[in-house]
Design a protein around this motif. Sequence first.
Motif, mmCIF file in Angstrom:
data_model
loop_
_atom_site.group_PDB
_atom_site.id
_atom_site.type_symbol
_atom_site.label_atom_id
_atom_site.label_comp_id
_atom_site.label_asym_id
_atom_site.label_seq_id
_atom_site.Cartn_x
_atom_site.Cartn_y
_atom_site.Cartn_z
ATOM 1 N N ASP A 1 0.802 -1.212 -0.100
ATOM 2 C CA ASP A 1 0.104 -0.006 0.119
ATOM 3 C C ASP A 1 0.894 1.269 -0.176
ATOM 4 O O ASP A 1 0.570 2.329 -0.792
ATOM 5 C CB ASP A 1 -0.876 0.038 1.230
ATOM 6 C CG ASP A 1 -2.085 -0.854 1.386
ATOM 7 O OD1 ASP A 1 -2.446 -1.353 0.102
ATOM 8 O OD2 ASP A 1 -2.945 -0.672 2.316
ATOM 9 N N VAL B 1 -3.349 6.442 3.374
ATOM 10 C CA VAL B 1 -2.438 5.415 3.616
ATOM 11 C C VAL B 1 -1.050 6.255 4.006
ATOM 12 O O VAL B 1 -0.369 5.852 5.085
ATOM 13 C CB VAL B 1 -2.112 4.565 2.329
ATOM 14 C CG1 VAL B 1 -0.579 3.847 2.509
ATOM 15 C CG2 VAL B 1 -3.095 3.736 1.971
ATOM 16 N N SER C 1 -5.108 6.952 -1.039
ATOM 17 C CA SER C 1 -3.554 6.915 -1.237
ATOM 18 C C SER C 1 -3.082 7.942 -0.147
ATOM 19 O O SER C 1 -2.113 7.714 0.561
ATOM 20 C CB SER C 1 -3.121 7.438 -2.485
ATOM 21 O OG SER C 1 -3.316 6.595 -3.321
#
Lengths: 429, 429
Positions: free
Chosen positions: A80, B408, B405
């Motif tokens: 990720d 994360v 994203s």
Amino acid sequence: MIKIYEDERSIEQFLDLMKKRSEDDSKEALEAVENIISLVRAEGDASVRDFTEKFDGISLGDMKVSEKEIEEAFENVSTDIKAALEKAIANIEYFHRKQIRQSWISTEENGVMMGQKIIPLEKVGVYVPGGSAAYPSSVLMNVIPAKLAGVKNIVMVTPPRKDGSIDVNILVAAKLAGVSEIYKVGGAQAIAALAYGTESIPKVDKIVGPGNIYVALAKRVCYGKVDIDMIAGPSEITIVCDDKANPRFLAADLMSQAEHDKLASSVLITTSKALAEQVNDEIIKQLQNLSRKDIIEASLKNYGGILIVNSLGEAIDLSNTIAPEHLELMIENPLSYLGKVKNAGSIFLGQYSPEPLGDYMAGPNHVLPTNGTARFFSPLSVDDFIKKSSYIYYTEDALKALSESIMVLAKAEGLDAHGNSIRVRVDNE
Amino acid sequence: MIKIYEDERSIEQFLDLMKKRSEDDSKEALEAVENIISLVRAEGDASVRDFTEKFDGISLGDMKVSEKEIEEAFENVSTDIKAALEKAIANIEYFHRKQIRQSWISTEENGVMMGQKIIPLEKVGVYVPGGSAAYPSSVLMNVIPAKLAGVKNIVMVTPPRKDGSIDVNILVAAKLAGVSEIYKVGGAQAIAALAYGTESIPKVDKIVGPGNIYVALAKRVCYGKVDIDMIAGPSEITIVCDDKANPRFLAADLMSQAEHDKLASSVLITTSKALAEQVNDEIIKQLQNLSRKDIIEASLKNYGGILIVNSLGEAIDLSNTIAPEHLELMIENPLSYLGKVKNAGSIFLGQYSPEPLGDYMAGPNHVLPTNGTARFFSPLSVDDFIKKSSYIYYTEDALKALSESIMVLAKAEGLDAHGNSIRVRVDNE
């Protein structure tokens, strides 16, 4: 939770308080830093190693991060995170590529040529803090513009952990962004090593990247010997909103700035007292679930505030006085207000451009002028990693046409040999 | 007269000597400067007036230069000098206008907009030295790029003479170039007044212009509170020539640099020993008629040298190591060597582009990085008087596409409230 300021006088007092967040440097810290720098200059690696043992608690063999360590980091990084870093890199490169400038030439009819040459810096040092503030996103923001400017040698320094290792995400971000070599050294000793060079750490032309007070002071002391990016202070956000802005979003954005540091400052400027109170309620509600609750509370209490003004125009004027690092314009038609903004590092327009989008993904740099310095400093950019040279080529005739004027000014300034340098060419048989 | 260095070892020793010209700042001078700054901060005009009386020997009523004084300067300036200044201004403006940059925007298909805004600094301070070093040409070089950048308020400071007056040429140059207001104050007290503001002298965003050691130290101490141009050191020239270069020209150009200062450095790099000796003879011959003979002799003796190398390529490599403020390439086809030059403030190409042409008339700026700092600093330019802000506008969909994203990376950095600022927008009902 967050204080609301309504009258002009109390708003002014609040702004004064904000500006005084970063106190003058302590003499003791400065002396410690000067001592470290002179020892590293004199003794090189030996001294760097001593300070690493003293401050980071580890005695290192090789200070350079090995290829093997980097390979292991790539094996151990989460999929990720690696994918998110790659997406961020693509977006940051996309924006920064537009900043690349060209050398230019002007060719005149009389044969004269002149212009400006753009040359990348040869070697750049990037400081990356360690410990709890290990931010891979900052690695990307500091390294990518250097890479795009054409810097061949990008040297990263970062303090080792007690076991001699470096955070996996930092190593992966560095490698993906294009760092050439990495050394396990932090603090003022790292800045000194980059400024003067040691047996193993190369001397660089410019040092960028954030750090603690010792790092900041060392950069300031070495400025002139090397170039540096800017003098960074505590972080801040100013949000200007109209009464249609979403209080949930406003509360979340104020807190996302506040969580950085007890010295961070989060300011909302609005025309609506009712909205101000809704934002306060939202802060209380959302805060309960946030892990950095204590820092957020302290920061909002110290340097947070909602300022009530009479018009959007007044709000933007006030924001220009603050000259914030981050400015959110949570208003309808935000682009139509862009021309009024005079002082701000990075500007976030509308309801769906929160500051963390800029921190990680949007593309513009997140290394920004803080503490009111957006009055004169700019976001880190490709421009910071190039230098310019000007050049001229004159013909004999073109020089002769200007020779009288040059000799008049040289004489007026008492610089006789300057006149002589023209005279020998004009009188040349 | 000027020493010739032939072997590698002695060349290296000479380069070391050159680099050590500017010694580390004296502690005493720094303490004096810090004291002046804190008094001016605390007491404003009163303190500025005290220091002017102490250092310049004059007790001033109004510190601001009046319209009447400027009118009188225009009545008293010589016609020649005024005409030469006007010609210089036209040429300097012509070159610097080409440096003006535009704000830009990038509009994406998905509705995202982002870009970079160019904003002129609001107020700039220009320091102009007084006494024997009153250089109207430097006034032009510092003021014109600020004016072209769009700076509205250009504040000049310069020390008064014992009778309270300012040099006529300086006043005329200032007015012609576009200075907004002029104050009779010099030294560290002038820098402190510009950095912090007093009752009568405005606080500015950036201070530019050369000065003595106290001025330089004061600029360094105030850096961060205001922006500054650069840390200036003693001036220098490096000339690279082939064996076709004219020894009269070479001698004249070396001396025109040497006359500035006993710390100035004039270096010729050539492949021809015979030419080196001709240049030495020419220096002895031309020197007899020059008024600043003593300074030239001292400077050439201390930091002048002719370095003999094997090839032009080697000569340019050596020049890149020196990173000179001024570089003359007195060689055939000089443009074809421009690409090899990595470090130089301003480059003068061919036989008819002597450095004094650049000092006064050619157009490029003569405020240049000195003492090896051309490795990372650039000539003063329009860029020095603007700042940049970046901006982004995202749509709801575009933010959602990046939200995972961002979250994360926020999580990887332990910045929970950053993630929350995205979450409240994605989860928004």
